[in-house]
Design a protein around this motif. Structure first.
Motif, mmCIF file in Angstrom:
data_model
loop_
_atom_site.group_PDB
_atom_site.id
_atom_site.type_symbol
_atom_site.label_atom_id
_atom_site.label_comp_id
_atom_site.label_asym_id
_atom_site.label_seq_id
_atom_site.Cartn_x
_atom_site.Cartn_y
_atom_site.Cartn_z
ATOM 1 N N GLY A 176 -9.880 -1.630 -4.712
ATOM 2 C CA GLY A 176 -10.500 -2.711 -3.947
ATOM 3 C C GLY A 176 -9.476 -3.624 -3.300
ATOM 4 O O GLY A 176 -9.538 -3.886 -2.089
ATOM 5 N N LEU A 177 -8.514 -4.115 -4.096
ATOM 6 C CA LEU A 177 -7.477 -4.982 -3.532
ATOM 7 C C LEU A 177 -6.598 -4.216 -2.546
ATOM 8 O O LEU A 177 -6.190 -4.760 -1.510
ATOM 9 C CB LEU A 177 -6.617 -5.561 -4.662
ATOM 10 N N GLY A 178 -6.306 -2.956 -2.870
ATOM 11 C CA GLY A 178 -5.508 -2.141 -1.951
ATOM 12 C C GLY A 178 -6.198 -1.952 -0.623
ATOM 13 O O GLY A 178 -5.555 -2.006 0.441
ATOM 14 N N TYR A 179 -7.520 -1.740 -0.658
ATOM 15 C CA TYR A 179 -8.268 -1.544 0.587
ATOM 16 C C TYR A 179 -8.314 -2.836 1.411
ATOM 17 O O TYR A 179 -8.164 -2.802 2.635
ATOM 18 C CB TYR A 179 -9.680 -1.065 0.273
ATOM 19 N N LEU A 180 -8.504 -3.953 0.728
ATOM 20 C CA LEU A 180 -8.501 -5.234 1.439
ATOM 21 C C LEU A 180 -7.144 -5.499 2.090
ATOM 22 O O LEU A 180 -7.064 -5.955 3.244
ATOM 23 C CB LEU A 180 -8.860 -6.366 0.479
ATOM 24 N N LEU A 181 -6.073 -5.226 1.358
ATOM 25 C CA LEU A 181 -4.737 -5.410 1.917
ATOM 26 C C LEU A 181 -4.496 -4.478 3.105
ATOM 27 O O LEU A 181 -3.908 -4.884 4.118
ATOM 28 C CB LEU A 181 -3.684 -5.168 0.834
#
Length: 294
Positions: free
Chosen positions: A84-89
């Protein structure tokens, strides 16, 4: 090329060495470990047949149940956080900070290359309560809040592990997912913008479906890695306090090499292997079912 690939001797010559190395390095140890599940003992004291006793013990051992629950909880939370955080970044890299994304990608990716022990020592100092208050407790005291013994309670220790592992790994998944986003044709995005798709609508209707293959690969890669977590937990909490943060891998290691029971340790390893296979197959089948509906 077709002539070479159609020659069985050429195929054997090209693939034979790689298959031999893979068999010796990967397959033989797996079958060797499965064979250990039918014995008890170790290389020093000797082995004695145990039949299916080790496998039966898995279903009644409370330590295995506790380690299994921790492993599943850790895997789900970390996988959701990592991807999730990787996709947002990655979305920020592509759509928001295009010019400066190279430097930011490097800075966010940097924790990935740091040694696990060094990162664990850093977080131990940040969250420690004795012999002196760490950065986190000092900040809480400055705000008028009391200090917390983060590593003295299973729940708080678990969340420190989560914070540390997300900080370490989100940069890797951001770069991995970024490679999938940059492959989306610009003309498709431009056509969607001309049709009025912008912001969240553009991401949900165009970007997300087109990046689904690399997103699925990231989920499978993450869930298999988190189910087999070992080094970060050993370095930070060593499974404590008590056994509150002990995953299956650490319980398997202690059973095999601390208590000297290779057979039961191999049974725990077999349970972990089957768990990884089941989760991976479930993700594949779920994604195939969704693609069929579409």
């Amino acid at each position: 090329m077709n002539h070479v690939l159609g020659d069985k001797r050429a195929i054997i010559l090209l693939l034979g060495p790689a298959l031999l190395v893979y068999t010796v390095a990967m397959l033989l140890p797996v079958f060797w470990s499965v064979g250990y599940t039918f014995f008890t003992g170790n290389a020093i004291t000797g082995f004695s047949p145990a039949g299916f006793a080790n496998l039966q013990k898995l279903f009644t051992d409370p330590a295995v149940g506790e380690a299994l629950v921790f492993t599943l909880k850790y895997a789900v939370i970390i996988t959701v956080g990592q991807v999730g955080l990787g996709y947002l970044l990655s979305l920020l890299y592509v759509f928001a900070i295009k010019k400066g994304s190279s430097l930011i990608r490097t800075l966010v990716f940097f924790p990935v290359v740091l040694p696990t022990v060094a990162v664990a020592l850093l977080f131990q100092k940040m969250f420690e309560i004795a012999p002196q208050s760490g950065v986190v407790n000092s900040a809480m005291n400055a705000l008028g809040l009391g200090s917390i013994d983060w590593f003295g309670n299973g729940t708080s220790a678990f969340w420190v592990i989560v914070i540390m592992d997300l900080w370490r790994s989100m940069g890797f998944y951001a770069v991995l997912l970024y490679t999938g986003l940059v492959d989306i044709p610009e003309d498709i995005l431009e056509s969607a913008r001309l049709d009025g798709a912008r912001g969240f609508r553009l991401i949900s209707t165009i970007v997300l479906p087109l990046s689904l293959p690399v997103l699925l690969s990231s989920i499978i890669f993450s869930i298999n890695g988190t189910l087999k977590v070992f080094d970060s937990i050993v370095a930070l909490t060593n499974g404590g306090p008590g056994s509150a943060t002990t995953p299956l891998t650490l319980h398997m290691f202690r059973t095999s090499f601390t208590y000297g029971d290779y057979g039961y340790g191999s049974s725990i390893a077999l349970l972990l292997t089957m768990l990884c296979l089941i989760v991976t197959l479930f993700i594949f089948r779920s994604s195939r079912r969704d693609l069929t509906k579409d």
